[in-house]
Structure formats: structure tokens, C-alpha cells
Design a protein around this motif. Structure first.
Motif, PDB file in Angstrom:
ATOM      1  N   LEU A  35      90.989 -44.832  47.773  1.00 45.18           N
ATOM      2  CA  LEU A  35      91.711 -43.905  47.514  1.00 45.18           C
ATOM      3  C   LEU A  35      92.252 -44.058  46.089  1.00 45.18           C
ATOM      4  N   PRO A  36      92.681 -43.196  45.312  1.00 46.06           N
ATOM      5  CA  PRO A  36      93.209 -43.065  44.076  1.00 46.06           C
ATOM      6  C   PRO A  36      94.522 -44.028  44.076  1.00 46.06           C
ATOM      7  N   ALA A  37      94.583 -44.762  42.883  1.00 50.73           N
ATOM      8  CA  ALA A  37      95.984 -45.619  42.904  1.00 50.73           C
ATOM      9  C   ALA A  37      97.204 -44.923  43.262  1.00 50.73           C
ATOM     10  N   ALA A  38      97.307 -43.540  43.090  1.00 52.05           N
ATOM     11  CA  ALA A  38      98.651 -43.036  43.212  1.00 52.05           C
ATOM     12  C   ALA A  38      98.842 -42.716  44.991  1.00 52.05           C
ATOM     13  N   GLN A  39      97.746 -42.966  45.539  1.00 53.71           N
ATOM     14  CA  GLN A  39      97.875 -42.525  46.975  1.00 53.71           C
ATOM     15  C   GLN A  39      97.848 -43.829  47.709  1.00 53.71           C
ATOM     16  N   CYS A  40      97.791 -45.195  47.068  1.00 56.50           N
ATOM     17  CA  CYS A  40      97.830 -46.332  47.882  1.00 56.50           C
ATOM     18  C   CYS A  40      98.435 -47.486  46.862  1.00 56.50           C
ATOM     19  N   ARG A  41      98.995 -48.377  47.743  1.00 57.11           N
ATOM     20  CA  ARG A  41      99.888 -49.266  47.196  1.00 57.11           C
ATOM     21  C   ARG A  41      99.181 -50.771  47.502  1.00 57.11           C
ATOM     22  N   MET A  42      99.573 -51.926  46.555  1.00 58.05           N
ATOM     23  CA  MET A  42      98.957 -53.170  46.741  1.00 58.05           C
ATOM     24  C   MET A  42      99.766 -53.902  47.814  1.00 58.05           C
ATOM     25  N   VAL A  43      99.031 -54.601  48.806  1.00 59.66           N
ATOM     26  CA  VAL A  43      99.684 -55.431  49.652  1.00 59.66           C
ATOM     27  C   VAL A  43      99.149 -56.895  49.646  1.00 59.66           C
TER      28      VAL A  43
END
Length: 317
Positions: A35-43
Motif C-alpha cells: 500500500l502507499p504510505a498514505a494508506q497504511c501506518r507503521m506498527v
């Protein structure tokens, strides 16, 4: 069967899983995200960092603890592993919540079946570290900690992965509300009573310690345990011999088994003189509870345990 029995011990009494998995040296691997960075977040998780979908639609869970927590948080997975066969009705605390969820493996996931589901997120626990690189090629994969002292921590981890922190807060509010309702219903009736909890394995009697999943719930209700059980055990439980059966005694005795062999072993021991000397047995205060409910290690299972405490401590007395 080997993994199943080890999971059962882990789930209810916090036994650390001792398999080849535990000898694996984990590396700081990051699961790739499509996914593009805008559609995901780091966990952050046990294997490093992974960019997970902000609003995952096709979640696969690995372990019953993860499955129960994901369902409790309002997300229905499309697939899951399990430590028992769901269709044998042994997961009574889940009721119909698992309907439509594809079973992708007992203990370990079938990677081909997992791939065919086209998941956009895989959530599991840390004993799947050895196959993490393979899982992460299928979808962004995160693995959280789970042992005898971390069932609450695993719920928080799953909530963070799904972005359901507010739902988690509501779950804890519900949990403590039920705990308070139970405490009010019990009143002072059990202030001088000892609550014992044992489980019967394969030809073995095991004492529950206070740092198990069920033990933490009993502790939250402020119910007292026998001195032999009012301890933290390295794995949340410890075995006893038949000659030590007095350690299992209490004013109230909860008993559970997790196998046919265990049930047969219990039936045999119940015919022996030592069993009949237990105070709870003599006073007819022995109650048999569902193993998988008291072994759930997830938030959904807490309601089942609290229901049993209401049933046997409030409504029976």
C-alpha cells in the motif's frame, strides 16, 4: 496434537510454548506493504515494524487468542488458525461469531490456503516467528507477544494494529462493569471462602496459580484462593501428585479437563478415597466448567468466565 496441548496449557495457565519455535532467533524483519504510505501506518511488533492497512478488509488471524480479540474489537476475520476444530462445538464462548470464517489450519496455517484468501493483513502471536518471512510475502504480517502474563497486552496490541483503541477502552469498561456487578452480587458471602481451580490433563492434575488467565479474573473479583494457589507460578500453573491432592481443595472447587483422556483420568480419580476427602467434594461444591472458555486468553472469553462465576457462586448459593 502436540501443538494443541501446548497451546491449551498456555491459554489457561500461561505455560510458555516450548517448541522448536522458541529456539528461533528472531530478526528485525519488516513485512513489506503493498500500500502507499498514505494508506497504511507503521506498527511495531515482535519482528520489527510493518506498515499495516488503515482500514483492513480481509484480516487473517493466527491463534484463538488473536481471533477472540479481533472479534471483540468488532472486526470479523476471513480466515483463522485454531488449536481445536471449531466445528466440534468446543468453542462455546464464541457462539455463532465464527460462522463464515475459513479455518486455514490447526496450530499452523496452511500457507496455500492463506494465500488463496488474499488477505490484506495477517495478525498473530510470536510463536509463528519461524514462518514470518513466508507469511509476510502473502500480506503485511504482525506478530504480538502472548504468554502467561500478557493476555491483556495482546488485546492492546491487536487494538493498535486495527486502530481500535477506543473500542478497546469500551471493552475494558464493560469488563470492569461486569466485575463490579459480580462483586456486588457476591457481597460478603465469600470473604472467608477459598476458591480453588484445577485442570486435568493427560493423567495429570494441575493447580492453577493466580497469574493465569482465569486466575487474573478471579483476582479482579477479589475472591480468595487457597494458600497453595495464591502464588505466581513460572508458567501460571504447576502439577501435583495424587498424594498432594489437598492442595486442590477449597470451599469451592472449579474443575476442567481438555481431552477425552483427561476426562477418563478425572472419572477414575473421583472414585478414589483421597478425592472424597476434599471439603468441596464433601459439601457438594465442585463445579465443572468449559475448558476453552477458561482458557480463552482473550476478551471474549472473560464474559464466559464471569458468567460461570455468577452461575455457581451467586445463583447456586
Amino acid at each position: 496434537m502436540q501443538y494443541f496441548l501446548r497451546w491449551l496449557i498456555l491459554g489457561i495457565f500461561g505455560f510458555t510454548l516450548v517448541t522448536a519455535y522458541s529456539h528461533h532467533t528472531s530478526q528485525n524483519i519488516s513485512s513489506p506493504s503493498r500500500l502507499p504510505a498514505a494508506q497504511c501506518r507503521m506498527v511495531k511488533h515482535t519482528m520489527g515494524k510493518t506498515c499495516v492497512p488503515i482500514n483492513p478488509q480481509r484480516v487473517v488471524t493466527l491463534s484463538l487468542a488473536t481471533l477472540g480479540n479481533v472479534l471483540a474489537l468488532g472486526v470479523k476475520p476471513i480466515g483463522t488458525t485454531n488449536e481445536v476444530q471449531i466445528e466440534n462445538n468446543s468453542l462455546t464462548y464464541l457462539q455463532e461469531k465464527t460462522e463464515g470464517i475459513k479455518l486455514i489450519g490447526i496450530s499452523q496455517p496452511n500457507l496455500e490456503a492463506t494465500l488463496l484468501l488474499k488477505p490484506d493483513l495477517i495478525i498473530g502471536v510470536d510463536w509463528f516467528k519461524p514462518i514470518y518471512p513466508l507469511l509476510s510475502k502473502i500480506a503485511p504480517t504482525v506478530l504480538g507477544e502472548l504468554d502467561y502474563s500478557t493476555w491483556e497486552k495482546h488485546l492492546s496490541f491487536v487494538a493498535e494494529v486495527l486502530g481500535k483503541q477506543e473500542t478497546e477502552k469500551a471493552l475494558w469498561q464493560h469488563y470492569y462493569q461486569r466485575i463490579e456487578e459480580l462483586k456486588q452480587a457476591l457481597g460478603n458471602r465469600y470473604q472467608d471462602k477459598k476458591i480453588s481451580f484445577i485442570y486435568i490433563g493427560r493423567n495429570q492434575i494441575n493447580i492453577d496459580a493466580k497469574n493465569s488467565y482465569a486466575g487474573s479474573i478471579i483476582s479482579d473479583v477479589h475472591l480468595q484462593r487457597p494458600a497453595s494457589q495464591n502464588v505466581d507460578a513460572p508458567y501460571g500453573a504447576f502439577p501435583i501428585s495424587l498424594e498432594e491432592l489437598k492442595k486442590a481443595d477449597g470451599d469451592i472447587l472449579f474443575v476442567t479437563t481438555f481431552s477425552k483422556i483427561g476426562k477418563e483420568f478425572l472419572e477414575k480419580k473421583q472414585q478414589e478415597p483421597l478425592w472424597k476427602t476434599l471439603k468441596a467434594v464433601q459439601e457438594n461444591h465442585v463445579y465443572y466448567v468449559d475448558f476453552m472458555s477458561w482458557a480463552a486468553s482473550n476478551m471474549l472469553g472473560t464474559d464466559a468466565v464471569i458468567d460461570d462465576l455468577f452461575k455457581y457462586l451467586v445463583n447456586t448459593h
